[in-house]
Write an enzyme that holds these catalytic residues in place. Structure first.
Site, mmCIF file in Angstrom:
data_model
loop_
_atom_site.group_PDB
_atom_site.id
_atom_site.type_symbol
_atom_site.label_atom_id
_atom_site.label_comp_id
_atom_site.label_asym_id
_atom_site.label_seq_id
_atom_site.Cartn_x
_atom_site.Cartn_y
_atom_site.Cartn_z
ATOM 1 N N LYS A 81 0.832 -1.371 0.050
ATOM 2 C CA LYS A 81 0.452 -0.106 0.133
ATOM 3 C C LYS A 81 0.780 1.096 0.015
ATOM 4 O O LYS A 81 2.238 0.689 0.235
ATOM 5 C CB LYS A 81 -0.732 -0.100 1.913
ATOM 6 C CG LYS A 81 -2.262 0.846 1.108
ATOM 7 C CD LYS A 81 -3.555 0.584 -0.112
ATOM 8 C CE LYS A 81 -4.375 1.088 0.086
ATOM 9 N NZ LYS A 81 -5.756 -0.090 -0.729
HETATM 10 P P1 NAD Z 1 -12.681 7.606 -2.862
HETATM 11 O O1 NAD Z 1 -11.522 8.472 -2.827
HETATM 12 O O2 NAD Z 1 -13.284 7.052 -4.176
HETATM 13 O O3 NAD Z 1 -13.998 8.109 -2.078
HETATM 14 C C1 NAD Z 1 -14.582 8.095 -0.800
HETATM 15 C C2 NAD Z 1 -15.799 8.747 -0.264
HETATM 16 O O4 NAD Z 1 -15.536 8.979 1.146
HETATM 17 C C3 NAD Z 1 -15.869 9.621 -0.599
HETATM 18 O O5 NAD Z 1 -17.598 10.341 -1.118
HETATM 19 C C4 NAD Z 1 -15.362 11.057 0.522
HETATM 20 O O6 NAD Z 1 -16.208 12.299 0.223
HETATM 21 C C5 NAD Z 1 -15.938 9.660 1.497
HETATM 22 N N1 NAD Z 1 -15.795 10.337 2.722
HETATM 23 C C6 NAD Z 1 -14.687 11.049 2.653
HETATM 24 N N2 NAD Z 1 -13.883 10.692 4.496
HETATM 25 C C7 NAD Z 1 -15.129 10.311 4.766
HETATM 26 C C8 NAD Z 1 -16.012 10.728 6.366
HETATM 27 N N3 NAD Z 1 -15.392 10.878 7.531
HETATM 28 N N4 NAD Z 1 -17.337 10.141 7.184
HETATM 29 C C9 NAD Z 1 -18.447 9.782 5.865
HETATM 30 N N5 NAD Z 1 -17.620 9.661 3.843
HETATM 31 C C10 NAD Z 1 -16.451 10.629 4.029
HETATM 32 O O7 NAD Z 1 -12.420 6.433 -2.333
HETATM 33 P P2 NAD Z 1 -13.242 4.807 -3.040
HETATM 34 O O8 NAD Z 1 -11.431 4.724 -3.717
HETATM 35 O O9 NAD Z 1 -14.299 4.664 -3.336
HETATM 36 O O10 NAD Z 1 -12.116 4.142 -1.820
HETATM 37 C C11 NAD Z 1 -13.061 4.142 -0.479
HETATM 38 C C12 NAD Z 1 -12.880 3.030 0.763
HETATM 39 O O11 NAD Z 1 -12.774 2.234 -0.796
HETATM 40 C C13 NAD Z 1 -11.469 3.079 1.204
HETATM 41 O O12 NAD Z 1 -11.687 2.753 2.362
HETATM 42 C C14 NAD Z 1 -10.530 2.799 0.437
HETATM 43 O O13 NAD Z 1 -9.249 1.616 0.840
HETATM 44 C C15 NAD Z 1 -11.652 1.029 0.159
HETATM 45 N N6 NAD Z 1 -11.313 0.335 -1.674
HETATM 46 C C16 NAD Z 1 -11.390 1.277 -2.691
HETATM 47 C C17 NAD Z 1 -10.875 0.379 -3.906
HETATM 48 C C18 NAD Z 1 -10.949 1.025 -4.403
HETATM 49 O O14 NAD Z 1 -11.146 -0.137 -5.923
HETATM 50 N N7 NAD Z 1 -11.010 2.205 -5.308
HETATM 51 C C19 NAD Z 1 -10.801 -0.804 -3.551
HETATM 52 C C20 NAD Z 1 -10.535 -1.649 -2.132
HETATM 53 C C21 NAD Z 1 -11.233 -0.569 -0.829
#
Ligand code: NAD
Length: 422
Positions: A112
């Site tokens: 990561k």
């Molecule tokens: P992103 O940046 O596209 O979206 C994040 C979202 O969370 C946004 O809507 C943001 O406004 C919101 N957010 C941030 N802080 C917040 C808070 N304190 N309270 C409520 N909402 C909040 O990110 P993403 O890629 O969608 O990732 C989200 C989660 O999923 C992370 O934990 C990431 O590690 C995990 N994840 C992502 C992927 C991927 O393929 N993108 C894969 C596996 C896991």
């Protein structure tokens, strides 16, 4: 450098990850030496990332890349841009990636990366310079056969194109397999953008089926409306579920008859947030967690389901889209209350599965159709869920413990078979 402090009395992301590992190690009966090897990252790098801002001023960010384990193959894991990125958080996320790759049986280890920056405060040009500088600083560690990046919170396909270009220019030829989650035009895979969310819906369907429930009968609330949460809302609705609430960092909205997701998409495109959407009632993130829904999907940040907030959960299923949304204490409360938690390392593994497909396609320079990808993803997720659920039933453990045990066991097997050098 800021850290994301755990709420009082709650474990941090790293403590949570370590405690999950300790439970799995105890179950598997491994000795202390093996436990330590599994608990400790193989390699870490911390880099200073200076930026020349558009206005001529200079700022400095801290960046990290952690390879937790590379026994089953190259490190694989996202790159996060978030102001509270801290090395311990990156270590936890890298460890979860190792188990996740083991659970869906990919030939990858876990890694990561992160930069402590709030992307919302910087222009696209500034973010490009930060990405390129970070990439060149960690260059010795990454590569298509050593450590492969993907988007995470605060980064996207465009970020991956910059990483790939920086790496390729420095090597002198184009190397698409150094990143996944990149745009189609430079060797991305069909289906990658929605893969994590599609995987969440696949495992939800599997969990519902075990309880004789139907997707068309359930209501869903989703915290986080980014790449994971936003696409999950659309796919849940396509599969017949009623998506009644969503939120982001600015606030949440609810509409008990189901949100109009097309109009919501227009609103988000215009305003950058779900907050203020006219066809729904405003709610806070805390209220969203406590809604009387069937399925709750935390898909934003870690540590939101603490002992305290978990006491308010009324959902029957929590399907973890985010990494580490539930603390160890939160987990215990949810278990006590009879909530079934489909853990992150299983529930959000669809992203890394299609990342693997993207890597295979880039290495072969031969591309598969959207249907081929969708079918292969569905099969992998169903088989991973079946493995985890079978172990949970056989050994009387939670889905989280079963998933971690499988990921840890597959990683430890690779250690044992390879032996220790020298
Ligand atoms: P992103 O940046 O596209 O979206 C994040 C979202 O969370 C946004 O809507 C943001 O406004 C919101 N957010 C941030 N802080 C917040 C808070 N304190 N309270 C409520 N909402 C909040 O990110 P993403 O890629 O969608 O990732 C989200 C989660 O999923 C992370 O934990 C990431 O590690 C995990 N994840 C992502 C992927 C991927 O393929 N993108 C894969 C596996 C896991």
């Amino acid at each position: 450098m800021s850290t994301r402090p755990a709420p009082a009395g709650e474990a941090s992301a790293l403590e949570t990850a370590q405690s999950q590992l300790a439970t799995a190690v105890a179950h598997l009966g491994y000795d202390d030496g093996l436990h330590q090897m599994l608990a400790t990252p193989r390699r870490e790098i911390q880099v200073a990332v200076p930026l020349h801002r558009d206005d001529g001023s200079r700022v400095l960010f801290q960046g990290y890349r952690v390879q937790h384990n590379v026994s089953r193959g190259p490190g694989k894991g996202g790159l996060r841009f978030h102001p509270s990125v801290h090395v311990d958080e990156v270590r936890a996320l890298a460890m979860w990636m190792t188990w996740k790759c083991g659970i869906v049986d990919l030939p990858f280890g876990g890694a990561k990366g992160g930069v402590g920056i709030d992307p919302a405060d910087y222009t696209p040009g500034e973010l490009e310079r930060v990405t390129r500088r970070y990439t060149s600083e960690i260059m010795p560690l990454i590569g298509p056969d050593t450590d492969i990046m993907a988007p995470d919170m605060g980064t996207d396909d465009r970020t991956m194109a910059w990483v790939m270009d920086t790496y390729s220019v420095n090597r002198g030829y184009t190397i698409p397999a150094v990143v996944t989650g990149k745009p189609l035009a430079v060797g991305g895979s069909l289906g990658r953008g929605t893969a994590t969310s599609a995987g969440i819906v696949h495992v939800t369907a599997a969990a519902l089926k075990e309880a004789d429930a139907q997707m068309s009968d359930v209501s869903v609330a989703i915290q986080g409306f980014g790449k994971v949460g936003g696409n999950a809302a659309t796919i849940f609705a396509e599969r017949g579920a009623r998506v009644v609430a969503v939120s982001d960092q600015y606030g949440g909205i609810r509409a008990d008859d189901g949100l109009d997701l097309d109009r919501l998409a227009d609103h988000v495109a215009e305003t950058g947030s779900v907050a203020g959407f006219a066809d729904a009632d405003p709610i806070s993130n805390a209220e969203l967690i406590a809604l009387d829904v069937d399925v709750l999907v935390p898909a934003a940040v870690e540590g939101v389901l603490t002992a305290e907030s978990s006491r308010t959960v009324r959902a029957r299923w929590v399907v973890e889209g985010a990494n580490g949304p539930t603390t160890t204490a939160g987990d215990a409360v949810l278990a006590e209350r009879g909530v079934t938690v489909v853990p992150d390392v299983l529930a959000n593994a669809g992203g890394v599965v299609v990342s693997y497909f993207e890597w295979v396609q880039a290495n072969q320079t031969y591309w598969w159709s959207a249907q081929e990808i969708a079918e292969k993803l569905a099969r992998r997720m169903a088989s991973a869920y079946a493995d985890v659920s079978a172990l949970a039933r056989r050994d009387g453990v939670s889905l989280r413990d079963a998933a971690t045990i499988i990921g840890v066991r597959r990683t430890a097997e690779a250690h044992e078979i390879r032996g220790l050098y020298p």
